[in-house]
Design an enzyme around this catalytic site. Structure first.
Site, PDB file in Angstrom:
ATOM      1  N   ASP A  46       0.854  -1.202   0.000  1.00  0.00           N
ATOM      2  CA  ASP A  46       0.000   0.000   0.000  1.00  0.00           C
ATOM      3  C   ASP A  46       0.883   1.242   0.000  1.00  0.00           C
ATOM      4  O   ASP A  46       1.641   1.468   0.941  1.00  0.00           O
ATOM      5  CB  ASP A  46      -0.889  -0.005   1.257  1.00  0.00           C
ATOM      6  CG  ASP A  46      -1.858   1.163   1.257  1.00  0.00           C
ATOM      7  OD1 ASP A  46      -2.955   1.021   0.690  1.00  0.00           O
ATOM      8  OD2 ASP A  46      -1.501   2.229   1.816  1.00  0.00           O
ATOM      9  N   TYR A  51       2.959   9.777  -0.215  1.00  0.00           N
ATOM     10  CA  TYR A  51       4.062   9.226   0.582  1.00  0.00           C
ATOM     11  C   TYR A  51       5.430   9.497  -0.049  1.00  0.00           C
ATOM     12  O   TYR A  51       6.457   9.293   0.591  1.00  0.00           O
ATOM     13  CB  TYR A  51       3.891   7.711   0.826  1.00  0.00           C
ATOM     14  CG  TYR A  51       2.569   7.318   1.472  1.00  0.00           C
ATOM     15  CD1 TYR A  51       1.756   8.274   2.077  1.00  0.00           C
ATOM     16  CD2 TYR A  51       2.134   6.004   1.476  1.00  0.00           C
ATOM     17  CE1 TYR A  51       0.540   7.924   2.646  1.00  0.00           C
ATOM     18  CE2 TYR A  51       0.923   5.647   2.054  1.00  0.00           C
ATOM     19  CZ  TYR A  51       0.122   6.615   2.626  1.00  0.00           C
ATOM     20  OH  TYR A  51      -1.083   6.261   3.190  1.00  0.00           O
ATOM     21  N   LYS A  76      -2.761   5.914  -4.222  1.00  0.00           N
ATOM     22  CA  LYS A  76      -3.887   6.823  -3.926  1.00  0.00           C
ATOM     23  C   LYS A  76      -3.630   8.190  -4.536  1.00  0.00           C
ATOM     24  O   LYS A  76      -2.498   8.684  -4.519  1.00  0.00           O
ATOM     25  CB  LYS A  76      -4.054   6.973  -2.405  1.00  0.00           C
ATOM     26  CG  LYS A  76      -3.966   5.673  -1.645  1.00  0.00           C
ATOM     27  CD  LYS A  76      -4.217   5.837  -0.156  1.00  0.00           C
ATOM     28  CE  LYS A  76      -3.776   4.594   0.586  1.00  0.00           C
ATOM     29  NZ  LYS A  76      -2.365   4.611   1.028  1.00  0.00           N
ATOM     30  N   HIS A 109      -7.824   9.555  -2.076  1.00  0.00           N
ATOM     31  CA  HIS A 109      -7.227   9.464  -0.729  1.00  0.00           C
ATOM     32  C   HIS A 109      -8.127  10.044   0.373  1.00  0.00           C
ATOM     33  O   HIS A 109      -8.246   9.481   1.448  1.00  0.00           O
ATOM     34  CB  HIS A 109      -5.865  10.176  -0.744  1.00  0.00           C
ATOM     35  CG  HIS A 109      -4.902   9.695   0.277  1.00  0.00           C
ATOM     36  ND1 HIS A 109      -3.556   9.575   0.053  1.00  0.00           N
ATOM     37  CD2 HIS A 109      -5.079   9.282   1.558  1.00  0.00           C
ATOM     38  CE1 HIS A 109      -2.949   9.121   1.128  1.00  0.00           C
ATOM     39  NE2 HIS A 109      -3.858   8.945   2.062  1.00  0.00           N
TER      40      HIS A 109
HETATM   41  N1  LIG Z   1      -5.566   6.133   3.641  1.00  0.00           N
HETATM   42  C1  LIG Z   1      -5.042   6.850   4.607  1.00  0.00           C
HETATM   43  O1  LIG Z   1      -5.438   8.002   4.830  1.00  0.00           O
HETATM   44  C2  LIG Z   1      -3.945   6.286   5.425  1.00  0.00           C
HETATM   45  C3  LIG Z   1      -3.367   5.100   5.048  1.00  0.00           C
HETATM   46  N2  LIG Z   1      -2.350   4.548   5.805  1.00  0.00           N
HETATM   47  C4  LIG Z   1      -1.781   3.256   5.342  1.00  0.00           C
HETATM   48  O2  LIG Z   1      -1.832   2.318   6.411  1.00  0.00           O
HETATM   49  C5  LIG Z   1      -0.516   1.833   6.680  1.00  0.00           C
HETATM   50  C6  LIG Z   1      -0.363   1.444   8.137  1.00  0.00           C
HETATM   51  O3  LIG Z   1      -0.620   2.554   8.982  1.00  0.00           O
HETATM   52  P1  LIG Z   1       0.512   3.371   9.762  1.00  0.00           P
HETATM   53  O4  LIG Z   1      -0.015   4.744   9.980  1.00  0.00           O
HETATM   54  O5  LIG Z   1       1.795   3.228   9.073  1.00  0.00           O
HETATM   55  O6  LIG Z   1       0.535   2.730  11.204  1.00  0.00           O
HETATM   56  P2  LIG Z   1       0.615   1.261  11.834  1.00  0.00           P
HETATM   57  O7  LIG Z   1      -0.579   1.130  12.709  1.00  0.00           O
HETATM   58  O8  LIG Z   1       0.900   0.226  10.821  1.00  0.00           O
HETATM   59  O9  LIG Z   1       1.880   1.406  12.804  1.00  0.00           O
HETATM   60  C7  LIG Z   1       3.178   1.651  12.348  1.00  0.00           C
HETATM   61  C8  LIG Z   1       4.075   1.968  13.577  1.00  0.00           C
HETATM   62  O10 LIG Z   1       4.075   0.865  14.476  1.00  0.00           O
HETATM   63  C9  LIG Z   1       5.393   0.357  14.625  1.00  0.00           C
HETATM   64  N3  LIG Z   1       5.268  -1.120  14.574  1.00  0.00           N
HETATM   65  C10 LIG Z   1       4.942  -1.873  13.485  1.00  0.00           C
HETATM   66  N4  LIG Z   1       4.889  -3.180  13.803  1.00  0.00           N
HETATM   67  C11 LIG Z   1       5.183  -3.261  15.125  1.00  0.00           C
HETATM   68  C12 LIG Z   1       5.300  -4.352  16.025  1.00  0.00           C
HETATM   69  N5  LIG Z   1       5.104  -5.612  15.640  1.00  0.00           N
HETATM   70  N6  LIG Z   1       5.610  -4.080  17.324  1.00  0.00           N
HETATM   71  C13 LIG Z   1       5.819  -2.801  17.740  1.00  0.00           C
HETATM   72  N7  LIG Z   1       5.721  -1.729  16.922  1.00  0.00           N
HETATM   73  C14 LIG Z   1       5.409  -1.951  15.619  1.00  0.00           C
HETATM   74  C15 LIG Z   1       6.198   0.900  13.464  1.00  0.00           C
HETATM   75  O11 LIG Z   1       7.548   1.106  13.862  1.00  0.00           O
HETATM   76  P3  LIG Z   1       8.838   0.807  12.930  1.00  0.00           P
HETATM   77  O12 LIG Z   1       8.492   1.157  11.514  1.00  0.00           O
HETATM   78  O13 LIG Z   1       9.870   1.719  13.538  1.00  0.00           O
HETATM   79  O14 LIG Z   1       9.182  -0.641  13.109  1.00  0.00           O
HETATM   80  C16 LIG Z   1       5.505   2.241  13.219  1.00  0.00           C
HETATM   81  O15 LIG Z   1       5.979   3.208  14.149  1.00  0.00           O
HETATM   82  C17 LIG Z   1       0.376   2.998   6.235  1.00  0.00           C
HETATM   83  O16 LIG Z   1       1.727   2.645   6.146  1.00  0.00           O
HETATM   84  C18 LIG Z   1      -0.292   3.380   4.948  1.00  0.00           C
HETATM   85  O17 LIG Z   1       0.065   2.471   3.927  1.00  0.00           O
HETATM   86  C19 LIG Z   1      -1.939   5.152   6.968  1.00  0.00           C
HETATM   87  C20 LIG Z   1      -2.465   6.362   7.371  1.00  0.00           C
HETATM   88  C21 LIG Z   1      -3.514   7.026   6.625  1.00  0.00           C
HETATM   89  O1  LIG Z   2      -2.230   8.291   4.225  1.00  0.00           O
HETATM   90  C1  LIG Z   2      -1.987   9.201   5.021  1.00  0.00           C
HETATM   91  C2  LIG Z   2      -0.882   9.133   5.926  1.00  0.00           C
HETATM   92  O2  LIG Z   2      -0.990   9.970   7.041  1.00  0.00           O
HETATM   93  C3  LIG Z   2      -1.305  11.305   6.739  1.00  0.00           C
HETATM   94  C4  LIG Z   2      -1.128  12.167   7.953  1.00  0.00           C
HETATM   95  O3  LIG Z   2      -1.850  11.672   9.052  1.00  0.00           O
HETATM   96  C5  LIG Z   2      -2.704  11.259   6.234  1.00  0.00           C
HETATM   97  O4  LIG Z   2      -3.165  12.535   5.906  1.00  0.00           O
HETATM   98  C6  LIG Z   2      -2.794  10.415   5.033  1.00  0.00           C
HETATM   99  O5  LIG Z   2      -4.107  10.103   4.763  1.00  0.00           O
END
Ligand SMILES: NC(=O)C1=CN([C@@H]2O[C@H](COP(=O)(O)OP(=O)(O)OC[C@H]3O[C@@H](n4cnc5c(N)ncnc54)[C@H](OP(=O)(O)O)[C@@H]3O)[C@@H](O)[C@H]2O)C=CC1
Ligand SMILES: O=C1CO[C@H](CO)[C@@H](O)[C@@H]1O
Length: 275
Positions: A46, A51, A76, A109
């Site tokens: 994803d 990003y 997105k 998005h």
């Molecule tokens: N459509 C939207 O608006 C959005 C979409 N997304 C999508 O969703 C994905 C996932 O969400 P995201 O916001 O990244 O957050 P997550 O909930 O996946 O959490 C990521 C964080 O948790 C830590 N982490 C991951 N696995 C573990 C584990 N097993 N134990 C302890 N800590 C852990 C990572 O640290 P580290 O990397 O240091 O290991 C990082 O700091 C994004 O990467 C993106 O692709 C996210 C936000 C908004």
């Molecule tokens: O995918 C995303 C990652 O995080 C950003 C900041 O919170 C969001 O705005 C976005 O939707």
């Protein structure tokens, strides 16, 4: 290696229920980290124009040695590219950046309700879908009122709605709306960026199962039927987050974790965020 279950989308396209998120992975680390995820077994990545790492995601997919058909890639549309013509141009840029001839899934998005452009933008995604350059199209961060407006004014039903979901934000209403309209829910920030990992209930269940709090939380999502893509740049966590298929939570566990809901967002409120 245990096979990841697939979810069948409303147009019969199959999506691996567990994928790899790439938000906040700096471009200089993205190729290597995405390759590590693909090596660990993930077959669903994803990303987003926002990003800034599409180029390196595409490089990893192409360098992985895997067949393109075996890796599901989502991107997105950026918030500054809504509107029919802008969306078409931005989609072309995504394919160029990724170095791929198609996306498996392309999403709007954010709805950006005050801009009033998402229906017009969706028309462009419908054209892209009909051209075959995106195998499925969907939305992200849409509330039921945004989905209703889209459904009333369009031909193609979004295949997914990607929204923030985790034990502190269970999103019952949006998920139920999706289930009622054959729109699959994708759960972003599935471990609330780490915020749920100290929760006593999740830790108690994790200790009993001999699993980590992250694994229990991700398993909760899987058993609720949502699609998840945890992000990590840490090799051990990349592997840990993929290792979810040798245990099962009881209905009681699922209910206890769902009861942790406190409607707590880590990200923006889709009704108020306008880019
Ligand atoms: N459509 C939207 O608006 C959005 C979409 N997304 C999508 O969703 C994905 C996932 O969400 P995201 O916001 O990244 O957050 P997550 O909930 O996946 O959490 C990521 C964080 O948790 C830590 N982490 C991951 N696995 C573990 C584990 N097993 N134990 C302890 N800590 C852990 C990572 O640290 P580290 O990397 O240091 O290991 C990082 O700091 C994004 O990467 C993106 O692709 C996210 C936000 C908004
Ligand atoms: O995918 C995303 C990652 O995080 C950003 C900041 O919170 C969001 O705005 C976005 O939707």
């Amino acid at each position: 290696m245990t096979a990841v279950p697939a979810i069948t989308l409303n147009n019969a396209v199959q999506i691996p229920q567990l994928g790899f998120g790439t938000f906040q992975i700096p471009p200089e680390d993205t190729r290597e980290t995405t390759l590590a995820a693909l090596k660990a077994g993930y077959r669903h990545i994803d990303t987003a124009q926002m990003y800034g790492n599409e180029k390196e995601v595409g490089q990893a997919v192409r360098d992985s040695g895997l067949d393109r058909a075996d890796v599901f890639v989502t991107s997105k549309l950026n918030n500054d590219s809504q509107g029919h013509d802008n969306a078409l141009r931005a989609f072309d840029r995504s394919l160029d950046e990724l170095g791929l001839d198609h996306l498996d899934l392309f999403l709007i998005h954010w709805p950006l309700p005050a801009k009033g452009l998402f229906v017009e933008t969706w028309k462009a995604l419908e054209e892209i879908y009909r051209s075959g350059r995106a195998k499925a199209i969907g939305v992200s961060n849409f509330q039921p009122r945004h989905l209703r407006r889209l459904l009333e004014n369009s031909d193609v039903v979004p295949a997914v709605n990607q929204i923030e979901v985790h034990p502190y934000l269970t999103q019952d209403e949006v998920r139920a709306f999706g289930a009622g309209h054959e729109i699959a829910t994708e759960a972003w920030s599935p471990i609330a960026q780490g915020k749920v990992l100290d929760d006593p209930t999740i830790n108690r269940i994790a200790e009993r199962e001999g699993k980590s709090p992250a694994q229990v939380t991700l398993r909760w999502h899987i058993q609720r039927g949502d699609i998840v893509f945890p992000k990590s740049v840490t090799q051990k966590r990349i592997e840990e987050n993929f290792d979810l298929f040798d245990f099962e939570l009881s209905e009681g566990d699922i209910g206890e974790i769902s009861a942790l809901n406190r409607n707590e967002r880590t990200g923006f409120d889709p009704d108020r965020f306008n880019g």
